[in-house]
Design an enzyme around this catalytic site. Structure first.
Site, PDB file in Angstrom:
ATOM      1  CB  THR A  52      -0.566   1.715  -5.123  1.00 38.64           C
ATOM      2  OG1 THR A  52      -0.154   1.760  -3.745  1.00 38.64           O
ATOM      3  CG2 THR A  52      -1.772   0.797  -5.251  1.00 38.64           C
ATOM      4  CB  SER A  53       3.037   4.786  -5.160  1.00 41.15           C
ATOM      5  OG  SER A  53       4.259   4.059  -5.067  1.00 41.15           O
ATOM      6  CG  MET A  70      -1.715  -1.284   1.405  1.00 42.55           C
ATOM      7  SD  MET A  70      -2.822  -1.187   2.823  1.00 42.55           S
ATOM      8  CE  MET A  70      -1.647  -0.973   4.175  1.00 42.55           C
ATOM      9  CG  ASP A  71       4.744   3.104  -1.997  1.00 46.10           C
ATOM     10  OD1 ASP A  71       4.851   3.827  -0.996  1.00 46.10           O
ATOM     11  OD2 ASP A  71       5.612   3.039  -2.886  1.00 46.10           O
ATOM     12  N   GLY A  72       2.202   5.127  -1.257  1.00 48.24           N
ATOM     13  CA  GLY A  72       1.789   6.409  -1.813  1.00 48.24           C
ATOM     14  C   GLY A  72       0.929   7.273  -0.919  1.00 48.24           C
TER      15      GLY A  72
END
Length: 310
Positions: free
Chosen positions: A257-258, A84-86
């Site tokens: 993500t990101s 779960m990046d960003g």
């Protein structure tokens, strides 16, 4: 590689996590429940605004929407892992406090779990906090620890009690605040008799630490005569990893993500034959349409595991 365009939204935001077609060109008939985050005028408290955000609407409809036509149940990945990046960049791009980005990420995590359950995924692993994240500013780390407690007490408890989800925690808990350790243990116990989707939360987790600890435990057994060197194989090694005892311990699909193109010390052993998908979107913007797009891309791939099908 899947790459979806990310479009910045101005500081005054009105984000519909859904309320749009599940597939990019409007080909799907299925619509997600609308949920909005509002950032009020100067002087308002964005943290308070988001703390009151509820995904009850998503919860109520999560078991009622049928599988989109684009997805085939027999090709559904059994285990989906998500980096779960960003969250920080999501907040900064909107001129919002970093804390608000983390809170928005927490809500997106809950929606992700509900959607995965709805689509028949059996195990979901989320990378909540890595062992490397301790180097971040103390103020941010302290906020994250408090936020984790809030999420466990509210969202995870709801998923356990109302959605029959099982819960497993990966990572070195000894470095976490004692209150959080106790909450995680009690939540695991609360979900022990559930039969639904398993949600795995990797908190203070490191893939290298996982492998190192397994090697140490095996070495100790050899030293004590419990295990012979000749008996060590991949199966024995896997039994000493933190995912031991979990059905489908190796993810079929990893989503990050990101726009970053790396696995960042996450489940290094378990990802050996995992299909990788990377989204340019920040995690708080990752919605049901993106999940459907990712699952559809996964179902189009041919997994050969070193062999061939031609």
């Amino acid at each position: 590689m899947l790459s979806l365009q990310y479009l910045p939204i101005p500081p005054t935001i009105n984000i519909g996590f859904a309320n749009k077609p599940l597939m990019p060109h409007g080909t799907s008939k299925h619509w997600a429940q609308q949920s909005r985050i509002r950032y009020g005028p100067t002087g308002s408290n964005p943290n308070l605004c988001l703390s009151k955000l509820s995904l009850a609407g998503v919860s109520e409809c999560a078991d009622q929407i049928e599988l989109p036509e684009e997805l085939k149940p027999e090709l559904m990945p059994k285990h989906v892992a998500v980096i779960m990046d960003g969250n920080r960049r999501w907040a900064k791009s909107r001129g919002l406090p970093i804390q608000l980005g983390h809170r928005a990420g927490g809500q997106a995590m809950k929606q992700l779990a509900l959607n995965c359950k709805k689509f028949g995924v059996q195990v979901v692993t989320i990378f909540a906090f890595s062992s490397e994240n301790w180097v971040r500013p103390k103020e941010e780390v302290d906020f994250l620890m408090n936020l984790f407690e809030e999420v466990v007490q509210s969202d995870l408890k709801e998923l356990i009690l109302q959605k029959d989800m099982r819960l497993s925690i990966l990572g070195n808990r000894s470095q976490l605040p004692e209150s959080l350790q106790n909450l995680l243990s009690s939540s695991e116990e609360l979900a022990k008799s559930n039969k639904g989707m398993r949600l795995i939360v990797a908190c203070n987790y490191s893939g290298r630490y996982d492998i190192t600890q397994a090697a140490k435990n095996i070495a100790a057994k050899v030293r004590n005569g419990v295990l012979q060197v000749e008996d060590i194989n991949e199966s024995v090694f896997q039994q000493h990893l933190q995912t031991n005892g979990i059905e489908f311990p190796n993810p079929d699909l990893l989503i990050r993500t990101s726009g970053e193109l790396r696995v960042s010390n996450f489940m290094l052993w378990q990802l050996a034959y995992t299909e990788l998908l990377f989204f340019n979107k920040m995690f708080p913007d990752f919605d049901e349409a993106d999940l459907v797009e990712g699952l559809t891309a996964f179902q189009r791939r041919q997994r050969r595991f070193g062999g061939h099908k031609y």
